[in-house]
Design an enzyme around this catalytic site. Structure first.
Site, PDB file in Angstrom:
ATOM      1  CG  HIS A 264      -1.923  -1.128   1.188  1.00 54.40           C
ATOM      2  ND1 HIS A 264      -2.641  -1.505   2.309  1.00 54.40           N
ATOM      3  CD2 HIS A 264      -2.304  -1.978   0.211  1.00 54.40           C
ATOM      4  CE1 HIS A 264      -3.420  -2.537   2.014  1.00 54.40           C
ATOM      5  NE2 HIS A 264      -3.227  -2.840   0.744  1.00 54.40           N
TER       6      HIS A 264
ATOM      7  CD  GLU B 118      -3.113  -5.735  -5.451  1.00 52.73           C
ATOM      8  OE1 GLU B 118      -2.307  -6.538  -4.913  1.00 52.73           O
ATOM      9  OE2 GLU B 118      -4.029  -5.175  -4.829  1.00 52.73           O
TER      10      GLU B 118
ATOM     11  CD  GLU C 278      -4.530  -9.346  -2.335  1.00 53.55           C
ATOM     12  OE1 GLU C 278      -3.711  -8.399  -2.347  1.00 53.55           O
ATOM     13  OE2 GLU C 278      -5.752  -9.185  -2.206  1.00 53.55           O
TER      14      GLU C 278
END
Length: 400
Positions: free
Chosen positions: A230, A260, A356
Site C-alpha cells: 500500500h 495487481e 494475491e
C-alpha cells in the site's frame, strides 16, 4: 425565520446502482435477522453499510451520516450541505438534518426510531462519543452490535453484485494495459499512475453513464517503493532493471475491484526471476485451492507450506486474499473472508475473493523488492471463475 431541526428535500430523479428488487432483497435478509434478535431498528453509520442497504455512498467531511432500518422503513440521514443528492442516490426515504443546533442529527434519527426500543448499531464503526449520544437521544431499552451480521450478509454476493464486480475487473484490466503502455525508463511513477487512472475513469464513464465518479486510484511503485503493498505513488523515475508493482483500483458505486502485477523495466536479473517465478507458482497453486468447501485457514496453510518448502515463507508479509464488494482503502473491509491463518470461514458459491501472494525481499539481498500477483475469483458450484484478464508473469511483464 423558522429554522427546523430536520426536513425533507427531494428533487430530481432517483438513480441507483441496482434495481429496487436488489435493495428489497438485502433489506429482507436484514429484517429477518432483526426479527430473530428482537431488534426494533438498526442505525447504520458506516459508508459501506449505508451504501450496501441504500445505494447512497456518503461524503462525510466531518459530518455524521446514517441509515435507519425498521420493520417497515428505510431512511437515510444526510447533512444540508448535500441538498437533495442523497435522496436521488438512495433507495427509500431521506431526511436532511440541519446544523442550526448541535445534535440535530440524532433528533432526526429519533423521529424514525422513537425511544425505548432495541437498537442495532455498528460496534466497529460508531465512536464512543456517538454511542453516548445514541444512548442519550434514543434512550434504548437495549442495544445490539449488528456489524458482524451485516458483514456476513455482504460476504455473499447477489447475481447483480457479481455482474458489477466483473465489470469492475474488466475496467481494472484497462487500467493495467494503460499502465504497461506508459512504462519506460526515465518516466516518473506519478506519470504512469495518472495514465492508468485516466484510462479507468473514462472506461467507467463509458460503461456506467448514470453513475457518480469518485475514488478510482492507482498505486504504481518502483524499486524500493515496491516493498509494501500500500505504498503511495511518488515522483521516483523508473530505471532499467527496476522491479515494478502495478496496482489498479477502479471504484464503481462504492464497489472495489483490483488488478495487481509484478513487472520489470526492460530486463530482469536471474535472482529476481527466480523469486518472481516462485511467487507466480504460488499464485497459480493458490487459485486452484479456492474451491467451495475449503476454509480460508486451510488454503492459507497450504500456501504457507508451498513457500516454506522453497525457503520463502519468511518473506510473506500479509494474508493471501480477501473479499470484494462495497469496500475501499478507507472503508468496508469484510474481515470474515480473508485468507489468513485465523479465519475459519468456509468458501461458498457466491463469494468473491482474491488470490494475491506477496513476497518482500529486503534491500541488499539478491532479488530485492516486492513481488505480488492478484486475481479476482468468483466461487461457484463447480469451483471458481477467474474474472481477471490481464496476464501475469515474466512472459508479458518485462516492459519498457
Amino acid at each position: 425565520m423558522d429554522r427546523p431541526e430536520f426536513y425533507r428535500f427531494h428533487q430530481g430523479q432517483k438513480t441507483l446502482p441496482f434495481a429496487d428488487a436488489e435493495y428489497e432483497a438485502r433489506l429482507a435478509k436484514l429484517r429477518a435477522h432483526m426479527a430473530a434478535e428482537g431488534i426494533d431498528a438498526c442505525v447504520f453509520t458506516s459508508m459501506h453499510c449505508v451504501a450496501y442497504y441504500s445505494g447512497f455512498l456518503y461524503c462525510s467531511f466531518g459530518r455524521p451520516y446514517a441509515l435507519v432500518v425498521t420493520a417497515s422503513e428505510n431512511v437515510t440521514f444526510s447533512a444540508g450541505i448535500d441538498a437533495a443528492q442523497p435522496w436521488r442516490r438512495c433507495y427509500g426515504e431521506n431526511i436532511t438534518y440541519t446544523d442550526w443546533a448541535r445534535n440535530n442529527y440524532w433528533r432526526a434519527i429519533r423521529s424514525v426510531t422513537g425511544t425505548g426500543k432495541t437498537i442495532g448499531y455498528e460496534g466497529d464503526h460508531l465512536t464512543l462519543a456517538q454511542k453516548t449520544l445514541l444512548d442519550e437521544f434514543l434512550s434504548p431499552k437495549a442495544t445490539a452490535d449488528v456489524a458482524a451480521a451485516s458483514m456476513r450478509q455482504r460476504m455473499h454476493k447477489s447475481a447483480a453484485e457479481i455482474t458489477l464486480i466483473k465489470a469492475g475487473a474488466q475496467v481494472a484490466d484497462v487500467g493495467g494495459y494503460a499502465v504497461k503502455d506508459a512504462i519506460k525508463a526515465g518516466v516518473r511513477e506519478i506519470d504512469v499512475a495518472m495514465a492508468g487512472r485516466d484510462a479507468m475513469e473514462l472506461e467507467i464513464a463509458k460503461r456506467f453513464p448514470d453513475a457518480e465518479y469518485r475514488d478510482t486510484w492507482i498505486w504504481f511503485q518502483s524499486g524500493i517503493n515496491t516493498d509494501g503493498a500500500h505504498n503511495p505513488v511518488t515522483a521516483r523515475k523508473l530505471q532499467a532493471g527496476d522491479i515494478l508493482s502495478l496496482n489498479t483500483f477502479p471504484m464503481i458505486s462504492g464497489y472495489y475491484t483490483a488488478l495487481e502485477r509484478t513487472l520489470f523495466v526492460k530486463t530482469v536479473d536471474a535472482e529476481s526471476l527466480k523469486i518472481w517465478e516462485a511467487n507466480v507458482a504460488a499464485h497459480e497453486y493458490g487459485m486452484s485451492l479456492l474451491q467451495p468447501g475449503a476454509s480460508c485457514a486451510e488454503v492459507t496453510e497450504k500456501i504457507n507450506t508451498f513457500f516454506a518448502e522453497r525457503d520463502l515463507l519468511q518473506y510473506r508479509t500479509f494474508g493471501y486474499g480477501h473479499s470484494f464488494g462495497v469496500l475501499s482503502h478507507y472503508y468496508g473491509r469484510e474481515a470474515g473472508l480473508e485468507l489468513r491463518e485465523d479465519i475459519d470461514t468456509v468458501l461458498e458459491p457466491g463469494m468473491v475473493i482474491s488470490m494475491e501472494p506477496m513476497l518482500t525481499i529486503p534491500e541488499g539481498t539478491p532479488g530485492a523488492g516486492g513481488y505480488r500477483e492478484h486475481d479476482i475469483l468468483v466461487i461457484n458450484d463447480d469451483g471458481n471463475e477467474n474474472i481477471t484478464g490481464y496476464p501475469y508473469g515474466p512472459g508479458f511483464n518485462v516492459v519498457g
